[in-house]
Scaffold this active site. Structure first.
Site, short mmCIF file in Angstrom:
data_model
loop_
_atom_site.label_atom_id
_atom_site.label_comp_id
_atom_site.label_asym_id
_atom_site.label_seq_id
_atom_site.Cartn_x
_atom_site.Cartn_y
_atom_site.Cartn_z
N GLU A 97 0.82 -1.21 0.00
CA GLU A 97 0.00 0.00 0.00
C GLU A 97 0.85 1.27 0.00
O GLU A 97 1.87 1.34 0.68
CB GLU A 97 -0.86 0.04 1.26
CG GLU A 97 -1.93 -1.01 1.24
CD GLU A 97 -2.84 -0.91 2.45
OE1 GLU A 97 -3.56 -1.88 2.70
OE2 GLU A 97 -2.82 0.12 3.15
N CYS A 110 2.71 8.29 1.93
CA CYS A 110 2.99 7.32 2.99
C CYS A 110 3.48 6.03 2.32
O CYS A 110 2.77 5.45 1.49
CB CYS A 110 1.71 7.09 3.79
SG CYS A 110 1.90 5.81 5.06
N CYS A 117 4.53 -7.62 7.76
CA CYS A 117 5.37 -7.14 8.87
C CYS A 117 5.51 -8.26 9.88
O CYS A 117 4.57 -9.01 10.14
CB CYS A 117 4.74 -5.91 9.53
SG CYS A 117 5.77 -5.23 10.86
N CYS A 121 1.85 -6.40 15.83
CA CYS A 121 1.02 -5.54 16.70
C CYS A 121 -0.45 -5.96 16.52
O CYS A 121 -0.91 -6.11 15.39
CB CYS A 121 1.20 -4.07 16.34
SG CYS A 121 2.93 -3.56 16.47
N CYS A 124 -3.04 -3.95 14.25
CA CYS A 124 -2.61 -3.48 12.93
C CYS A 124 -2.92 -4.51 11.84
O CYS A 124 -2.57 -5.69 11.99
CB CYS A 124 -1.10 -3.20 12.98
SG CYS A 124 -0.36 -2.91 11.37
N GLU A 168 7.98 -2.59 9.00
CA GLU A 168 8.76 -1.92 10.03
C GLU A 168 10.08 -1.45 9.38
O GLU A 168 10.96 -2.26 9.08
CB GLU A 168 9.01 -2.90 11.19
CG GLU A 168 10.05 -2.45 12.19
CD GLU A 168 9.89 -1.02 12.69
OE1 GLU A 168 8.78 -0.61 13.07
OE2 GLU A 168 10.90 -0.30 12.69
N SER A 199 8.72 6.08 11.02
CA SER A 199 8.02 5.60 12.22
C SER A 199 8.45 4.18 12.52
O SER A 199 8.43 3.31 11.66
CB SER A 199 6.51 5.66 11.97
OG SER A 199 5.81 5.07 13.05
N LEU A 223 4.44 4.10 20.65
CA LEU A 223 4.44 3.66 22.05
C LEU A 223 3.17 2.89 22.40
O LEU A 223 3.22 1.75 22.81
CB LEU A 223 4.55 4.86 22.99
CG LEU A 223 5.94 5.37 23.38
CD1 LEU A 223 5.78 6.47 24.42
CD2 LEU A 223 6.81 4.25 23.95
N HIS A 224 2.04 3.55 22.33
CA HIS A 224 0.70 2.99 22.58
C HIS A 224 0.43 2.59 24.03
O HIS A 224 -0.72 2.37 24.41
CB HIS A 224 0.40 1.79 21.68
CG HIS A 224 0.66 2.05 20.23
ND1 HIS A 224 0.13 3.13 19.57
CD2 HIS A 224 1.42 1.38 19.32
CE1 HIS A 224 0.54 3.10 18.30
NE2 HIS A 224 1.32 2.06 18.13
N ASN A 298 -8.15 2.86 14.34
CA ASN A 298 -8.87 2.43 13.14
C ASN A 298 -9.23 0.97 13.39
O ASN A 298 -8.34 0.12 13.37
CB ASN A 298 -7.86 2.41 11.98
CG ASN A 298 -8.17 3.41 10.92
OD1 ASN A 298 -9.32 3.62 10.56
ND2 ASN A 298 -7.11 4.00 10.39
N CYS A 341 -3.15 1.56 7.87
CA CYS A 341 -2.03 0.74 7.43
C CYS A 341 -2.44 -0.71 7.18
O CYS A 341 -2.93 -1.38 8.08
CB CYS A 341 -0.98 0.82 8.53
SG CYS A 341 0.29 -0.39 8.48
#
Ligand code: SAH
Ligand code: SF4
Length: 352
Positions: A97, A110, A117, A121, A124, A168, A199, A223-224, A298, A341
């Site tokens: 994407e 982006c 990945c 996470c 995601c 990543e 990022s 971080l989250h 999201n 993402c």
């Protein structure tokens, strides 16, 4: 038999490596620069379209190299017309994407740095797919060239690049940095490193390496959560690189590079958006040159939680402000086109 693919994608090469290749065929720096300019200033669509080359060099190029252009296999424009989401096809059939966003005449692209990945996470869509492979520098540069052509059609130009698409970037450190160097080459696309934001989920060795190198890009760290237990439940990489080590690497990065760090926090209702959690974050970052980007979640197929309410987002921001920590709520642009993402890819594959 499948058609033979020339071994070298020219977009994978730095200007100096291109120079070595041309020199190995008896071509001078003049031809290196002519080629570089054709690739990045004229953005030629085929090798045959490069004017002014010596015939023998042209022949070698056609025989040994290719222009690894990416083609869109799916596109979507948001209803406000500002966000354009692309699913681009790589030469081995993988799709990635790329998102083009236009805010007030300043366009941003982006970029993805991997197909899939490995970091897993839980919220995601890309993490939910798993890892396929690293992208080559040319595949990262190819996304930018696609975006530049799209913007040019409406008379706009590209300013900002965010490495926040699929993958990543610090797990694909070399591929990503080679691409960044090509994008910033002053005789090519000449993007400003200060307008490039990388990022990371918090790959500590990568942050330390970045601190060592002279490449003035912006760093954002996802971080989250501000305790290891809460963070590891959302971001499994947090088990490998605990917060103490991560924050140490961030402080070293800030000290060595003299730069502010952006910290990202996806706000998930009832999970990481309480006033107490905001205080824990405030204490973790107090005294640092930091800016917090808050991104209301999201929701994705594999993580059906809800984004925080606007009231909760404001309360969270107020606490951060009491620690003198600036924060911004990032708009979720293009929600109607699955512009999170990895979300467009997941959606297209489900439909198939
Ligand atoms: N791998 C890098 C960059 C790509 S993700 C990283 O994790 O930082 C870019 C940002 O989008 C990260 O902050 C990530 O945590 C966030 N993100 C991913 N999925 C999301 C979702 N469903 N809702 C909100 N933010 C999300
Ligand atoms: Fe990978 Fe970033 Fe998604 Fe985590 S948020 S799975 S690191 S792309």
């Amino acid at each position: 038999m499948s058609p033979r693919i020339a071994p070298v994608n020219l977009y994978d090469l730095s200007r100096s490596t291109l120079g070595e290749l041309v020199a190995s065929w008896g071509g001078s720096a003049f031809y290196r620069d002519l080629l570089w300019s054709a690739l990045y200033r004229d953005q030629v669509s085929s090798l045959e379209a490069i004017a002014g080359l010596r015939a023998d060099l042209q022949e070698r190029l056609v025989e040994r190299t290719r222009l690894g252009h990416l083609a869109a296999s799916h596109q979507a424009a948001s209803s406000d017309g500002h966000t354009h989401k692309l699913l681009l096809k790589l030469e081995d059939g993988q799709t990635i994407e790329t998102v083009v966003m236009r805010f007030k005449g300043r366009a941003t692209v982006c970029l993805s740095t991997q197909a899939g990945c490995a970091m897993g996470c839980v919220f995601c869509a890309t993490g939910q797919m798993g890892f396929v492979r690293h992208l080559t520098p040319g595949e990262i540069v190819g996304q930018v060239l696609y975006a530049v052509a799209l913007l040019r059609a409406s008379g706009e130009s590209l300013r900002n690049v965010v490495l926040m698409g699929m993958g990543e970037p610090l797990h694909n450190y070399d591929g990503t940095m080679e691409a960044v160097d090509i994008l910033c080459d002053p005789r090519g696309l000449a993007l400003g490193p200060r307008f490039i934001t990388l990022s990371t989920v918090g790959v500590v060795p990568g942050i330390r390496r970045l601190a060592d190198e002279e490449r003035p890009i912006q760093l954002a760290v996802s971080l989250h959560a501000a305790t290891d237990a809460e963070r590891s439940a959302l971001v499994p990489a947090g088990r490998k690189w605990p917060l103490a080590e991560l924050m140490d690497a961030c402080r070293e990065y800030s000290a060595r590079r003299g730069k502010k760090i952006f910290f990202e926090w996806a706000l998930i209702a009832g999970k990481n958006d309480s006033v107490e959690q905001a205080h824990t974050l405030g204490k973790l970052l107090a005294g640092m040159d930091a800016h917090v980007n808050l991104i209301p979640l999201n929701p994705t197929a594999g993580f059906r939680e809800a984004p925080s309410t606007p009231g909760q987002v404001r309360a969270f921001q107020d606490v951060l402000a009491s620690y003198a920590l600036p924060s911004t709520v990032r708009q979720r642009r293009g929600i109607d086109i699955d512009a999170g993402c990895g979300q467009l890819k997941a959606q297209v594959e489900k439909r198939r």
